[in-house]
Design a protein around this motif. Structure first.
Motif, PDB file in Angstrom:
ATOM      1  N   LEU A 121      20.701  54.660  -4.280  1.00  0.00           N
ATOM      2  CA  LEU A 121      21.042  55.663  -3.270  1.00  0.00           C
ATOM      3  C   LEU A 121      22.306  56.397  -3.688  1.00  0.00           C
ATOM      4  O   LEU A 121      23.360  55.788  -3.868  1.00  0.00           O
ATOM      5  CB  LEU A 121      21.244  54.977  -1.916  1.00  0.00           C
ATOM      6  CG  LEU A 121      21.485  55.860  -0.699  1.00  0.00           C
ATOM      7  CD1 LEU A 121      20.333  56.836  -0.509  1.00  0.00           C
ATOM      8  CD2 LEU A 121      21.646  54.992   0.547  1.00  0.00           C
ATOM      9  N   GLY A 122      22.199  57.717  -3.887  1.00  0.00           N
ATOM     10  CA  GLY A 122      23.347  58.510  -4.308  1.00  0.00           C
ATOM     11  C   GLY A 122      24.272  58.848  -3.148  1.00  0.00           C
ATOM     12  O   GLY A 122      23.813  59.149  -2.046  1.00  0.00           O
ATOM     13  N   LYS A 123      25.565  58.771  -3.394  1.00  0.00           N
ATOM     14  CA  LYS A 123      26.560  59.168  -2.392  1.00  0.00           C
ATOM     15  C   LYS A 123      26.800  60.670  -2.511  1.00  0.00           C
ATOM     16  O   LYS A 123      26.782  61.215  -3.618  1.00  0.00           O
ATOM     17  CB  LYS A 123      27.880  58.434  -2.630  1.00  0.00           C
ATOM     18  CG  LYS A 123      27.826  56.940  -2.452  1.00  0.00           C
ATOM     19  CD  LYS A 123      29.201  56.336  -2.763  1.00  0.00           C
ATOM     20  CE  LYS A 123      29.225  54.838  -2.601  1.00  0.00           C
ATOM     21  NZ  LYS A 123      30.530  54.266  -2.973  1.00  0.00           N
ATOM     22  N   PRO A 124      27.054  61.343  -1.386  1.00  0.00           N
ATOM     23  CA  PRO A 124      27.044  60.832  -0.011  1.00  0.00           C
ATOM     24  C   PRO A 124      25.616  60.724   0.517  1.00  0.00           C
ATOM     25  O   PRO A 124      24.706  61.355  -0.006  1.00  0.00           O
ATOM     26  CB  PRO A 124      27.825  61.900   0.758  1.00  0.00           C
ATOM     27  CG  PRO A 124      27.544  63.161  -0.001  1.00  0.00           C
ATOM     28  CD  PRO A 124      27.444  62.769  -1.450  1.00  0.00           C
ATOM     29  N   PHE A 125      25.451  59.923   1.580  1.00  0.00           N
ATOM     30  CA  PHE A 125      24.121  59.756   2.156  1.00  0.00           C
ATOM     31  C   PHE A 125      24.232  59.577   3.665  1.00  0.00           C
ATOM     32  O   PHE A 125      25.314  59.268   4.188  1.00  0.00           O
ATOM     33  CB  PHE A 125      23.409  58.539   1.547  1.00  0.00           C
ATOM     34  CG  PHE A 125      24.214  57.262   1.622  1.00  0.00           C
ATOM     35  CD1 PHE A 125      24.257  56.501   2.784  1.00  0.00           C
ATOM     36  CD2 PHE A 125      24.937  56.824   0.520  1.00  0.00           C
ATOM     37  CE1 PHE A 125      24.999  55.332   2.859  1.00  0.00           C
ATOM     38  CE2 PHE A 125      25.687  55.654   0.582  1.00  0.00           C
ATOM     39  CZ  PHE A 125      25.715  54.910   1.751  1.00  0.00           C
ATOM     40  N   LEU A 126      23.135  59.777   4.347  1.00  0.00           N
ATOM     41  CA  LEU A 126      23.083  59.558   5.792  1.00  0.00           C
ATOM     42  C   LEU A 126      22.756  58.091   6.065  1.00  0.00           C
ATOM     43  O   LEU A 126      21.970  57.472   5.332  1.00  0.00           O
ATOM     44  CB  LEU A 126      22.011  60.435   6.439  1.00  0.00           C
ATOM     45  CG  LEU A 126      22.217  61.950   6.349  1.00  0.00           C
ATOM     46  CD1 LEU A 126      20.999  62.668   6.919  1.00  0.00           C
ATOM     47  CD2 LEU A 126      23.482  62.361   7.092  1.00  0.00           C
ATOM     48  N   VAL A 127      23.321  57.548   7.120  1.00  0.00           N
ATOM     49  CA  VAL A 127      23.017  56.160   7.499  1.00  0.00           C
ATOM     50  C   VAL A 127      21.525  56.014   7.780  1.00  0.00           C
ATOM     51  O   VAL A 127      20.915  54.999   7.456  1.00  0.00           O
ATOM     52  CB  VAL A 127      23.847  55.721   8.723  1.00  0.00           C
ATOM     53  CG1 VAL A 127      23.386  54.359   9.232  1.00  0.00           C
ATOM     54  CG2 VAL A 127      25.329  55.669   8.372  1.00  0.00           C
ATOM     55  N   GLU A 128      20.920  57.055   8.347  1.00  0.00           N
ATOM     56  CA  GLU A 128      19.482  57.013   8.645  1.00  0.00           C
ATOM     57  C   GLU A 128      18.670  56.834   7.360  1.00  0.00           C
ATOM     58  O   GLU A 128      17.661  56.121   7.339  1.00  0.00           O
ATOM     59  CB  GLU A 128      19.049  58.288   9.364  1.00  0.00           C
ATOM     60  CG  GLU A 128      19.538  58.403  10.802  1.00  0.00           C
ATOM     61  CD  GLU A 128      21.015  58.773  10.911  1.00  0.00           C
ATOM     62  OE1 GLU A 128      21.558  58.669  12.017  1.00  0.00           O
ATOM     63  OE2 GLU A 128      21.616  59.166   9.882  1.00  0.00           O
ATOM     64  N   GLU A 129      19.113  57.490   6.269  1.00  0.00           N
ATOM     65  CA  GLU A 129      18.412  57.317   4.993  1.00  0.00           C
ATOM     66  C   GLU A 129      18.611  55.908   4.459  1.00  0.00           C
ATOM     67  O   GLU A 129      17.669  55.287   3.949  1.00  0.00           O
ATOM     68  CB  GLU A 129      18.897  58.330   3.956  1.00  0.00           C
ATOM     69  CG  GLU A 129      18.159  58.196   2.631  1.00  0.00           C
ATOM     70  CD  GLU A 129      18.653  59.129   1.554  1.00  0.00           C
ATOM     71  OE1 GLU A 129      18.047  59.135   0.467  1.00  0.00           O
ATOM     72  OE2 GLU A 129      19.647  59.859   1.790  1.00  0.00           O
ATOM     73  N   LEU A 130      19.829  55.387   4.582  1.00  0.00           N
ATOM     74  CA  LEU A 130      20.089  54.017   4.143  1.00  0.00           C
ATOM     75  C   LEU A 130      19.200  53.035   4.899  1.00  0.00           C
ATOM     76  O   LEU A 130      18.585  52.140   4.298  1.00  0.00           O
ATOM     77  CB  LEU A 130      21.559  53.668   4.358  1.00  0.00           C
ATOM     78  CG  LEU A 130      21.959  52.219   4.083  1.00  0.00           C
ATOM     79  CD1 LEU A 130      21.685  51.833   2.641  1.00  0.00           C
ATOM     80  CD2 LEU A 130      23.438  51.995   4.421  1.00  0.00           C
TER      81      LEU A 130
END
Length: 223
Positions: free
Chosen positions: A99-108
């Motif tokens: 998972l590339g930063k930045p990311f949404l918590v929903e995607e995580l």
């Protein structure tokens, strides 16, 4: 659900822990590889969130160590180094997702659910006790198919008890399911959660009861 977050950016780690807690997830945190390895030996995590640039080394080096120790816990690598070849390197070494930063918590959260659905890490089945059904992965509860809302900590207690229904669950096991290892636990905190949970279950006519096994723990039974 209990996750291990290995991240040295303190503000990001704190923000992620708060965000994940809103999804009913207990998060243990560390910024060092050595501490992370010890935590994985002491605890059973549903998934591991791993940063690459850590104070004591490259995060990816933890993955083969865990696999050699017999741990097949899903690992999601989180990093700003998101070039295609870097992703290939992480996946080839044994990561389950990248998972590339930045990311949404929903995607995580979507990626966590995805790795837990894979055949080698099958999601836990829905638990049925009395008139109540409990989905441990999505942390949802229903009574006679109608949604039943609970505060997060009471929900975590209920899931831990339901997984071991008709068996005594130690206080220490329940505390580990509800609190992360850095939290200070008041002596009567668990009892207060269970007292409120009992009342809610009784008022809702859930058909289950929580019994106190004095000096040992608690037991959930169909009444």
């Amino acid at each position: 659900m209990r996750l291990l977050l290995i991240e040295d950016e303190k503000e990001l780690a704190a923000a992620l822990a708060v965000a994940l807690s809103k999804h009913g997830i207990v998060t243990d945190q560390t910024a060092r590889l050595a501490d992370a390895f010890e935590l994985t030996l002491q605890n059973d995590y549903d998934a591991i969130l791993l940063d690459r640039r850590l104070p004591d080394g490259e995060g990816l080096t933890l993955i083969p160590m865990l696999r050699r120790s017999g741990r097949d816990t899903p690992i999601i690598v989180m990093t700003a180094r998101n070039e295609p070849l870097e992703r290939v390197k992480g996946l080839d070494i044994g990561a389950d997702d990248y998972l590339g930063k930045p990311f949404l918590v929903e995607e995580l959260m979507a990626r966590v659910r995805a790795v837990l659905r894979r055949p080698t890490n099958l999601a836990e089945p829905v638990l049925t006790v009395g008139r109540m059904s409990i989905d441990p992965l999505n942390l949802s509860v229903a009574i006679d198919a109608a949604p039943f809302d609970l505060p997060r900590r009471e929900l975590l207690v209920l899931v831990a008890l339901a997984k071991r229904k008709d068996k005594t669950v130690l206080r220490s096991t329940l505390e580990a399911a509800v609190y992360n290892y850095e939290e200070e636990i008041q002596s009567n905190a668990l009892d207060a959660h269970i007292s409120r949970l009992r009342k809610r279950l009784l008022d809702a006519g859930a058909g289950i009861a929580i019994h106190n096994i004095r000096g040992v723990g608690y037991l959930l039974k169909h009444e």
